[in-house]
Design an enzyme around this catalytic site. Structure first.
Site, PDB file in Angstrom:
ATOM      1  N   LYS A 132       0.849  -1.165   0.177  1.00 45.23           N
ATOM      2  CA  LYS A 132       0.165   0.033  -0.128  1.00 45.23           C
ATOM      3  C   LYS A 132       0.872   1.239  -0.052  1.00 45.23           C
ATOM      4  O   LYS A 132       1.806   1.425   0.768  1.00 45.23           O
ATOM      5  CB  LYS A 132      -0.899   0.114   1.293  1.00 45.23           C
ATOM      6  CG  LYS A 132      -2.395  -0.878   1.191  1.00 45.23           C
ATOM      7  CD  LYS A 132      -3.161  -0.926   2.484  1.00 45.23           C
ATOM      8  CE  LYS A 132      -3.558   0.646   2.687  1.00 45.23           C
ATOM      9  NZ  LYS A 132      -4.261   0.431   3.932  1.00 45.23           N
TER      10      LYS A 132
HETATM   11  O1  I22 Z   1      -6.837   2.174   2.404  1.00 44.64           O
HETATM   12  C1  I22 Z   1      -7.374   1.016   3.051  1.00 44.64           C
HETATM   13  C2  I22 Z   1      -7.363  -0.180   2.209  1.00 44.64           C
HETATM   14  O2  I22 Z   1      -6.654  -0.079   0.917  1.00 44.64           O
HETATM   15  C3  I22 Z   1      -7.806   0.964   4.485  1.00 44.64           C
HETATM   16  O3  I22 Z   1      -6.966   0.126   5.179  1.00 44.64           O
HETATM   17  C4  I22 Z   1      -7.943   2.353   4.987  1.00 44.64           C
HETATM   18  O4  I22 Z   1      -6.515   2.599   5.323  1.00 44.64           O
HETATM   19  C5  I22 Z   1      -8.494   2.527   6.083  1.00 44.64           C
HETATM   20  O5  I22 Z   1      -9.816   2.057   5.659  1.00 44.64           O
HETATM   21  C6  I22 Z   1      -8.820   3.784   6.752  1.00 44.64           C
HETATM   22  O6  I22 Z   1      -7.542   4.334   6.886  1.00 44.64           O
HETATM   23  C7  I22 Z   1      -9.584   3.697   7.991  1.00 44.64           C
HETATM   24  O7  I22 Z   1      -9.016   3.090   8.849  1.00 44.64           O
HETATM   25  P1  I22 Z   1      -9.151   2.951  10.455  1.00 44.64           P
HETATM   26  O8  I22 Z   1      -8.918   4.571  10.979  1.00 44.64           O
HETATM   27  O9  I22 Z   1     -10.418   2.676  10.596  1.00 44.64           O
HETATM   28  O10 I22 Z   1      -7.736   2.175  11.140  1.00 44.64           O
END
Ligand code: I22
Length: 319
Positions: A132
């Site tokens: 990523k």
């Molecule tokens: O970008 C992706 C998948 O490619 C996700 O893992 C993304 O980082 C997350 O949906 C968001 O950052 C929200 O994550 P979180 O704050 O709930 O840990």
């Protein structure tokens, strides 16, 4: 009767947005995405402390100086969580690079290849690993090199706009992940609500664009705040859901119908031709994308550094 989760899986590949490999088990997903927030959350759980210890040991055995000890430990934490996740999800785990590399093409490529090699030394083929990267101009160029020259799968995160999408699609990336809920929140926070769910609308436009011009890039809806948002983008290629939303869809009745454009070829979207200067100018014109890119990179990096500080303490104590 099929659950809403099963109904959703019929039209969208549902994956898990977590590193908690025990919690994912009941949902039979093929892939999982991680990020520095997710890794810090799991690494802080007492039941996964052994992973940290193993990674510190690896860092100390392989690092030639303090900087390398910390860097190798951080990479190994990601690899070890990835390895455990792959025992459950079987197909692919998505690992995010150190956010501070967001504007450095060569260091991003080098670090991604290092992580892929660390997986391969543990018997995990690169086809099971996705790197990523942020959807900055440099992140996108790094992904282009990784995909084209090294056949490393890339997933572009911090994605908020068609400008970023167009550049990622031309770079030939495997996945890109629009932040559905975060985009709408931005409009709320600025009191600029338009009566539409802007995050949902942007994802739909992105999906139509990629399908209209036959790009190989898959859309992965990410950063969902509630089940309604997930339902509103049903039919997109993939959706990555935190465990709470996987559970919600498995237990509760949510309407699921394909919400994507039925005939993307007939849409009036035009192909965006971009070079670096045009990309930067269009981003500059897009207040939401520019602000959110900076903000979320900052959030990711602060979590990355928090875990690094935990690692530094562990290294000090074990000396
Ligand atoms: O970008 C992706 C998948 O490619 C996700 O893992 C993304 O980082 C997350 O949906 C968001 O950052 C929200 O994550 P979180 O704050 O709930 O840990």
């Amino acid at each position: 009767m099929a659950t809403s989760l099963e109904a959703l899986k019929e039209i969208t590949q549902v994956i898990a947005d977590t590193a908690d490999f025990v919690a994912i088990k009941p949902y039979s997903v093929q892939e999982a995405t991680t990020n520095p927030i997710i890794i810090l959350q799991s690494a802080s759980l007492p039941q996964y402390k052994n992973i940290l210890h193993k990674a510190v040991q690896y860092g100390q055995n392989t690092g030639r100086n303090n900087k390398e000890v910390i860097e190798n430990t951080m990479d190994m934490i990601n690899v070890l969580f990835g390895e455990e996740i792959l025992k459950v999800v079987k197909y692919r785990v998505h690992i995010q690079l150190d956010p501070r590399l967001a504007f450095n093409i060569s260091l991003s490529v080098e670090r991604a290849l290092k992580i892929v090699k660390m997986f391969s030394e543990r018997g995990i083929d690169k086809n099971h690993v996705v790197i990523k990267l942020p959807s900055t101009w440099e992140g996108i160029q790094a992904a282009n090199i990784l995909e084209k020259n090294h056949h490393v799968n890339c997933n572009m995160t911090t994605m908020f706009s068609l400008t970023q999408t167009a550049a990622c699609a031309e770079a030939g990336v495997s996945y890109l992940a629009p932040f559905v809920g975060r985009i709408s929140l931005w409009y709320k926070e600025k009191s600029r609500e338009t009566g539409r769910h802007e995050g949902v609308e942007i994802l739909k436009t992105i999906q139509t664009y990629l399908r209209k011009f036959d790009y190989r890039t898959k859309v992965m809806g990410a950063y969902f705040i509630n089940a309604e948002e997930v339902g509103a983008v049903a039919g997109c290629d993939l959706a990555t859901l935190p465990v709470a939303l996987l559970e919600d869809f498995a237990k509760n009745n949510h309407p699921v119908t394909d919400e994507m454009a039925k005939d993307p070829k007939s849409s009036n979207l035009e192909k965006l031709v971009l070079d670096e200067a045009r990309f930067r100018w269009l981003m500059n014109e897009d207040e939401m994308a520019t602000e959110l890119l900076a903000e979320i990179l900052g959030v990711f990096s602060s979590h990355y550094i928090e875990l690094e500080n935990i690692v530094k303490e562990m290294v000090k104590l074990s000396k």
